[in-house]
Design a protein around this motif. Sequence first.
Motif, PDB file in Angstrom:
ATOM      1  N   VAL A 186       0.833  -1.203   0.000  1.00  0.00           N
ATOM      2  CA  VAL A 186       0.000   0.000   0.000  1.00  0.00           C
ATOM      3  C   VAL A 186       0.868   1.253   0.000  1.00  0.00           C
ATOM      4  N   PHE A 187       1.915   1.247   0.814  1.00  0.00           N
ATOM      5  CA  PHE A 187       2.798   2.410   0.887  1.00  0.00           C
ATOM      6  C   PHE A 187       3.428   2.714  -0.476  1.00  0.00           C
ATOM      7  N   HIS A 188       3.985   1.693  -1.094  1.00  0.00           N
ATOM      8  CA  HIS A 188       4.661   1.922  -2.380  1.00  0.00           C
ATOM      9  C   HIS A 188       3.663   2.272  -3.486  1.00  0.00           C
ATOM     10  N   LEU A 189       2.454   1.751  -3.390  1.00  0.00           N
ATOM     11  CA  LEU A 189       1.417   2.122  -4.355  1.00  0.00           C
ATOM     12  C   LEU A 189       1.064   3.606  -4.201  1.00  0.00           C
ATOM     13  N   LEU A 190       1.011   4.093  -2.964  1.00  0.00           N
ATOM     14  CA  LEU A 190       0.739   5.512  -2.731  1.00  0.00           C
ATOM     15  C   LEU A 190       1.831   6.388  -3.339  1.00  0.00           C
ATOM     16  N   VAL A 191       3.074   5.947  -3.215  1.00  0.00           N
ATOM     17  CA  VAL A 191       4.185   6.701  -3.807  1.00  0.00           C
ATOM     18  C   VAL A 191       4.056   6.696  -5.331  1.00  0.00           C
ATOM     19  N   LEU A 192       3.710   5.547  -5.902  1.00  0.00           N
ATOM     20  CA  LEU A 192       3.550   5.451  -7.351  1.00  0.00           C
ATOM     21  C   LEU A 192       2.432   6.376  -7.840  1.00  0.00           C
ATOM     22  N   LEU A 193       1.316   6.390  -7.127  1.00  0.00           N
ATOM     23  CA  LEU A 193       0.213   7.271  -7.500  1.00  0.00           C
ATOM     24  C   LEU A 193       0.644   8.733  -7.451  1.00  0.00           C
ATOM     25  N   ARG A 194       1.383   9.085  -6.401  1.00  0.00           N
ATOM     26  CA  ARG A 194       1.854  10.468  -6.287  1.00  0.00           C
ATOM     27  C   ARG A 194       2.826  10.812  -7.405  1.00  0.00           C
ATOM     28  N   GLU A 195       3.682   9.875  -7.771  1.00  0.00           N
ATOM     29  CA  GLU A 195       4.640  10.086  -8.857  1.00  0.00           C
ATOM     30  C   GLU A 195       3.904  10.352 -10.178  1.00  0.00           C
ATOM     31  N   LYS A 196       2.741   9.728 -10.342  1.00  0.00           N
ATOM     32  CA  LYS A 196       1.953   9.889 -11.565  1.00  0.00           C
ATOM     33  C   LYS A 196       0.915  11.007 -11.448  1.00  0.00           C
ATOM     34  N   GLY A 197       0.925  11.711 -10.314  1.00  0.00           N
ATOM     35  CA  GLY A 197       0.004  12.823 -10.143  1.00  0.00           C
ATOM     36  C   GLY A 197      -1.422  12.405  -9.834  1.00  0.00           C
ATOM     37  N   LEU A 198      -1.602  11.205  -9.284  1.00  0.00           N
ATOM     38  CA  LEU A 198      -2.924  10.702  -8.934  1.00  0.00           C
ATOM     39  C   LEU A 198      -3.090  10.631  -7.423  1.00  0.00           C
ATOM     40  N   THR A 199      -4.346  10.519  -6.978  1.00  0.00           N
ATOM     41  CA  THR A 199      -4.635  10.463  -5.547  1.00  0.00           C
ATOM     42  C   THR A 199      -5.586   9.316  -5.234  1.00  0.00           C
ATOM     43  N   LEU A 200      -5.726   9.035  -3.941  1.00  0.00           N
ATOM     44  CA  LEU A 200      -6.692   8.019  -3.515  1.00  0.00           C
ATOM     45  C   LEU A 200      -8.112   8.436  -3.892  1.00  0.00           C
ATOM     46  N   GLU A 201      -8.368   9.737  -3.898  1.00  0.00           N
ATOM     47  CA  GLU A 201      -9.698  10.216  -4.289  1.00  0.00           C
ATOM     48  C   GLU A 201     -10.021   9.791  -5.719  1.00  0.00           C
ATOM     49  N   THR A 202      -9.028   9.886  -6.599  1.00  0.00           N
ATOM     50  CA  THR A 202      -9.215   9.465  -7.988  1.00  0.00           C
ATOM     51  C   THR A 202      -9.584   7.991  -8.062  1.00  0.00           C
ATOM     52  N   ILE A 203      -8.875   7.171  -7.299  1.00  0.00           N
ATOM     53  CA  ILE A 203      -9.132   5.732  -7.292  1.00  0.00           C
ATOM     54  C   ILE A 203     -10.506   5.433  -6.703  1.00  0.00           C
ATOM     55  N   ALA A 204     -10.843   6.126  -5.608  1.00  0.00           N
ATOM     56  CA  ALA A 204     -12.131   5.897  -4.953  1.00  0.00           C
ATOM     57  C   ALA A 204     -13.290   6.242  -5.886  1.00  0.00           C
ATOM     58  N   LYS A 205     -13.167   7.355  -6.609  1.00  0.00           N
ATOM     59  CA  LYS A 205     -14.226   7.760  -7.533  1.00  0.00           C
ATOM     60  C   LYS A 205     -14.369   6.750  -8.670  1.00  0.00           C
ATOM     61  N   ASN A 206     -13.247   6.211  -9.119  1.00  0.00           N
ATOM     62  CA  ASN A 206     -13.288   5.216 -10.179  1.00  0.00           C
ATOM     63  C   ASN A 206     -13.969   3.934  -9.699  1.00  0.00           C
ATOM     64  N   LEU A 207     -13.623   3.513  -8.484  1.00  0.00           N
ATOM     65  CA  LEU A 207     -14.253   2.314  -7.921  1.00  0.00           C
ATOM     66  C   LEU A 207     -15.747   2.525  -7.736  1.00  0.00           C
ATOM     67  N   GLU A 208     -16.112   3.738  -7.299  1.00  0.00           N
ATOM     68  CA  GLU A 208     -17.530   4.048  -7.105  1.00  0.00           C
ATOM     69  C   GLU A 208     -18.286   3.985  -8.416  1.00  0.00           C
ATOM     70  N   SER A 209     -17.687   4.547  -9.476  1.00  0.00           N
ATOM     71  CA  SER A 209     -18.352   4.554 -10.780  1.00  0.00           C
ATOM     72  C   SER A 209     -18.491   3.141 -11.331  1.00  0.00           C
ATOM     73  N   ARG A 210     -17.542   2.287 -11.046  1.00  0.00           N
ATOM     74  CA  ARG A 210     -17.594   0.904 -11.533  1.00  0.00           C
ATOM     75  C   ARG A 210     -18.590   0.072 -10.742  1.00  0.00           C
ATOM     76  N   HIS A 211     -18.861   0.503  -9.521  1.00  0.00           N
ATOM     77  CA  HIS A 211     -19.799  -0.234  -8.660  1.00  0.00           C
ATOM     78  C   HIS A 211     -21.246   0.021  -9.054  1.00  0.00           C
ATOM     79  N   LYS A 212     -21.529   1.184  -9.639  1.00  0.00           N
ATOM     80  CA  LYS A 212     -22.899   1.568  -9.979  1.00  0.00           C
ATOM     81  C   LYS A 212     -23.441   0.708 -11.122  1.00  0.00           C
TER      82      LYS A 212
END
Length: 212
Positions: A186-212
């Motif tokens: 999880v820690f290294h994934l967070l670093v990777l997301l930050r390196e790519k300019g992404l956030t947990l919010e982005t991932i959460a919104k994507n998961l939410e949209s896929r759940h609908k």
Amino acid sequence: MTHSQHTPPKRGNKKKKMNIDFEKTGGLVPVIIQDEQTLEVLMLGYMNQEAYDKTVQENIVTFYSRSKNRLWTKGETSSNFLHVKNISIDCDNDTLLIKVKADGPTCHTGSRSCFNTEFNQNFILELENIIADRYANPVEGSYVNKLRNKGLNKIAQKVGEEGVETVIAALAETETDLINESSDLVFHLLVLLREKGLTLETIAKNLESRHK
């Protein structure tokens, strides 16, 4: 249940006021203050129309103090101001939820929250903030900055390695090993997301949209 939302505009812009029913509760409405990042509830206060207007105008939370019988800007003596990031109203138009960025501890006792909640309940979000701060304000010798200096390929490689180690721990090692390896992943994934300019919010919104 749906909530209308208001993101405070910059000063000087025309502001659209919410239809808040102050009369239902005698001129005051309860206001829940929530940390924008960790979503931790920090405190409960009350606003009248004047306090709400001042809050929207300045983007800093101002309450109506029932004990002092006057407007009270949180942080006026401690400088621990609550900067407004988003305002939502409930379905009955008589309770507000305000997400904030706090300058410091919210409680007068020096605690971050007026409620006795566990700090680690949202620590992954807090960890994301720590990593973002390391990127914005590099600290010599910190692991995040050492990893960042090695570049995207190395960061991605570490995520792959930790993923494999997590699988191995799940299949052939102890629960403690699985917890430790999952934490590393999880820690290294967070670093990777930050390196790519992404956030947990982005991932959460994507998961939410896929759940609908």
